[in-house]
Design a protein around this motif. Structure first.
Motif, PDB file in Angstrom:
ATOM      1  N   GLY A 168       1.110  -3.754  -6.024  1.00  0.00           N
ATOM      2  CA  GLY A 168       1.212  -4.049  -7.162  1.00  0.00           C
ATOM      3  C   GLY A 168       2.494  -4.360  -7.223  1.00  0.00           C
ATOM      4  O   GLY A 168       3.072  -5.789  -6.516  1.00  0.00           O
ATOM      5  N   GLU A 169       3.665  -4.240  -8.253  1.00  0.00           N
ATOM      6  CA  GLU A 169       5.467  -3.932  -8.633  1.00  0.00           C
ATOM      7  C   GLU A 169       6.092  -3.220  -7.438  1.00  0.00           C
ATOM      8  O   GLU A 169       7.156  -4.670  -7.409  1.00  0.00           O
ATOM      9  N   VAL A 170       5.835  -3.183  -6.229  1.00  0.00           N
ATOM     10  CA  VAL A 170       6.442  -3.292  -5.090  1.00  0.00           C
ATOM     11  C   VAL A 170       6.812  -4.283  -4.358  1.00  0.00           C
ATOM     12  O   VAL A 170       8.175  -4.653  -4.514  1.00  0.00           O
ATOM     13  N   ALA A 171       5.405  -4.946  -4.247  1.00  0.00           N
ATOM     14  CA  ALA A 171       5.752  -5.598  -3.511  1.00  0.00           C
ATOM     15  C   ALA A 171       5.558  -7.969  -4.486  1.00  0.00           C
ATOM     16  O   ALA A 171       5.767  -8.811  -3.595  1.00  0.00           O
ATOM     17  N   VAL A 172       5.454  -7.522  -5.692  1.00  0.00           N
ATOM     18  CA  VAL A 172       5.386  -8.886  -6.359  1.00  0.00           C
ATOM     19  C   VAL A 172       6.127  -9.578  -6.585  1.00  0.00           C
ATOM     20  O   VAL A 172       5.882 -10.949  -5.943  1.00  0.00           O
ATOM     21  N   ASP A 173       7.354  -9.352  -6.468  1.00  0.00           N
ATOM     22  CA  ASP A 173       8.463 -10.589  -6.444  1.00  0.00           C
ATOM     23  C   ASP A 173       9.123 -10.757  -5.174  1.00  0.00           C
ATOM     24  O   ASP A 173       9.142 -12.473  -5.249  1.00  0.00           O
ATOM     25  N   LYS A 174       9.010 -10.324  -3.796  1.00  0.00           N
ATOM     26  CA  LYS A 174       8.730 -11.054  -2.515  1.00  0.00           C
ATOM     27  C   LYS A 174       7.482 -12.031  -3.053  1.00  0.00           C
ATOM     28  O   LYS A 174       8.127 -12.954  -1.821  1.00  0.00           O
ATOM     29  N   LEU A 175       6.105 -11.478  -3.597  1.00  0.00           N
ATOM     30  CA  LEU A 175       5.089 -12.741  -2.903  1.00  0.00           C
ATOM     31  C   LEU A 175       5.890 -13.782  -3.623  1.00  0.00           C
ATOM     32  O   LEU A 175       5.095 -15.257  -3.608  1.00  0.00           O
ATOM     33  N   ILE A 176       6.145 -13.641  -4.887  1.00  0.00           N
ATOM     34  CA  ILE A 176       6.502 -14.785  -5.791  1.00  0.00           C
ATOM     35  C   ILE A 176       7.120 -15.597  -4.631  1.00  0.00           C
ATOM     36  O   ILE A 176       7.234 -17.182  -4.946  1.00  0.00           O
TER      37      ILE A 176
END
Length: 282
Positions: A63-71
């Protein structure tokens, strides 16, 4: 997982032996350590489809932990490498991903377009209706079908009318059946909203119980959908109480119990279990 075991597992994701890579990615299920994000992103391009899917599923569950890097990774990826990142982004269920998916409705890869438009529906991106509607004219049948499903998720009069128009224009019988199914789902959602009821997508409890064995974090997330929509089945509440107790998560256990007491206030048989459990916690 100790630091030594964690480092060994991360290294094993790059092992030449596919069985070792499979074992490594499976052992990372439920992890929330930010240091695992980049190795898991790399694993979404593994030669083995099972590893790619599992890595994407784990990233989505973070979730939130990974979302920015994933984007960031998603917007710089190309071709098939983008597909599993798209799935991971969709699984985060985070509205931050909407802009990325809007752009991806015109991606050169049909698999990315399909996930993108489907995600826009699941995320209730009503402001992006025009982009979803454009996918009804996509050259790929799967993308067009995903657009129908997304419009059904939105469940507005405008989205329903778009489904009806697409049904009228389409000759394929299976596609028409999918349109009918989407319209029924949308109308059911409309009625629920009008009645002030929470609308949540739930999967069978038996499926979630099996999921506990392979992805506990995702299983908890699926049980929570039942609680969020205040459904009158007591099994999800009971399972969450047990799982949160095992994790020593007192606050979440109390929250679930209090919600259950509210939901089952007129059912003495079901209510007894939760009132007794809450009394023991105080």
């Amino acid at each position: 997982m100790s630091n030594l075991n964690f480092n060994d597992t991360i290294n094993d994701l790059s092992n030449e032996d596919v069985s070792i890579r499979k074992e490594a990615v499976e052992s990372l299920v439920g992890i929330t350590d930010e240091e695992a994000i980049e190795p898991l992103i790399k694993a979404t391009t593994d030669d083995n489809a099972q590893i790619r899917f599992k890595a994407a599923e784990i990233l989505g569950s973070m979730g939130e932990v990974a979302v920015d890097k994933l984007i960031d990774e998603f917007e710089n990826a190309e071709g098939k490498d983008k597909r599993f990142l798209a799935f991971a982004l969709k699984e985060t269920e985070n509205k931050k991903v909407i802009d990325s998916f809007v752009k991806s409705t015109e991606d050169e890869d049909f698999g990315v377009r399909k996930v993108a438009v489907r995600a826009l529906g699941e995320l209730q991106a009503e402001d992006e209706l025009d982009f979803i509607a454009k996918c009804l004219d996509d050259e790929d049948w799967g993308v067009r079908l995903a657009a129908i499903q997304a419009l059904g998720d939105l469940a507005t009069e405008e989205s329903i009318n778009l489904i009806k128009d697409a049904r009228k224009a389409e000759k394929d019988k299976d596609f028409k059946k999918s349109c009918n199914k989407a319209i029924k789902k949308a109308q059911k959602r409309q009625k629920a909203k009008a009645a002030g009821e929470s609308v949540a997508k739930v999967i069978p409890i038996s499926t979630i119980k099996e999921m506990e064995k392979t992805n506990l974090q995702k299983a908890i997330k699926e049980y929570e959908r039942y609680v969020e929509s205040k459904q009158d089945k007591d099994a999800p509440y009971k399972r969450l109480c047990i799982l949160y107790r095992k994790a020593n998560d007192y606050d979440n256990e109390v929250r679930v119990i209090e919600t259950a007491i509210e939901v089952f206030s007129d059912n003495d048989k079901k209510l007894e279990y939760f009132t007794k459990r809450l009394a023991k916690l105080k």
